[in-house]
Motif scaffolding. Structure first.
Motif, PDB file in Angstrom:
ATOM      1  N   TYR A  37     110.084  72.995  18.958  1.00  0.00           N
ATOM      2  CA  TYR A  37     111.397  73.538  19.439  1.00  0.00           C
ATOM      3  C   TYR A  37     112.026  72.860  20.628  1.00  0.00           C
ATOM      4  N   GLN A  39     115.320  72.674  23.544  1.00  0.00           N
ATOM      5  CA  GLN A  39     116.331  73.543  24.141  1.00  0.00           C
ATOM      6  C   GLN A  39     117.206  72.485  25.192  1.00  0.00           C
ATOM      7  N   LYS A  43     122.557  76.000  25.749  1.00  0.00           N
ATOM      8  CA  LYS A  43     122.342  76.229  24.611  1.00  0.00           C
ATOM      9  C   LYS A  43     120.961  77.052  24.170  1.00  0.00           C
ATOM     10  N   SER A  44     120.830  77.562  23.135  1.00  0.00           N
ATOM     11  CA  SER A  44     119.658  78.339  22.746  1.00  0.00           C
ATOM     12  C   SER A  44     118.319  77.528  22.354  1.00  0.00           C
ATOM     13  N   ARG A  45     117.125  78.152  22.401  1.00  0.00           N
ATOM     14  CA  ARG A  45     116.190  77.398  22.099  1.00  0.00           C
ATOM     15  C   ARG A  45     116.084  77.486  20.341  1.00  0.00           C
ATOM     16  N   GLU A  46     116.319  76.004  19.829  1.00  0.00           N
ATOM     17  CA  GLU A  46     116.303  75.986  18.466  1.00  0.00           C
ATOM     18  C   GLU A  46     115.381  75.372  17.908  1.00  0.00           C
ATOM     19  N   ALA A  91     116.960  66.935  24.984  1.00  0.00           N
ATOM     20  CA  ALA A  91     116.649  68.214  25.325  1.00  0.00           C
ATOM     21  C   ALA A  91     115.152  68.460  25.856  1.00  0.00           C
TER      22      ALA A  91
END
Length: 116
Positions: A37, A39, A43-46, A91
């Protein structure tokens, strides 16, 4: 419990490659899936990539043609090969393990910075 340690992050130029590694320890026999993942600020963790205990994989649309997740059969290490890196890939990347009985575990994260 499962312990996860990421490594391999760094500063690269656009178009270059990095390989992230997630080394596991502890009660790894209960893992049925692991993933990467990321982040970035604001932004949100994706989810970036997932791999299951039967070898199936899932990728975010933004990375599917460039990133590859892999592992050994014992879940001792999971890789994320990142090719053709773009500035938007910048990120903190986190390793995740999902277990049947113990829930989820996370690594500390490793910074990936891609400059233009």
């Amino acid at each position: 419990q499962v312990q996860l340690v990421e490594s391999g992050g760094g500063l690269v130029q656009a178009g270059e490659s990095l390989r992230l590694s997630c080394t596991t320890s502890g009660q790894t026999s209960g893992i049925y899936a692991m993933g990467w993942y990321r982040q970035s600020p604001g932004k949100s963790r994706e989810m970036v990539a997932l791999i299951s205990n039967v070898g199936s994989t899932i990728y975010a649309d933004s990375v599917e043609d460039r990133f590859t997740i892999s592992r050994d059969s014992a879940w001792s290490i999971v890789y994320l090969q990142m090719n053709s890196l773009k500035p938007e890939d910048t990120a903190v990347y986190y390793c995740n393990a999902e277990t049947q009985r113990m829930g989820r575990f996370w690594g500390q994260g490793t910074q990936v910075t891609v400059s233009s």
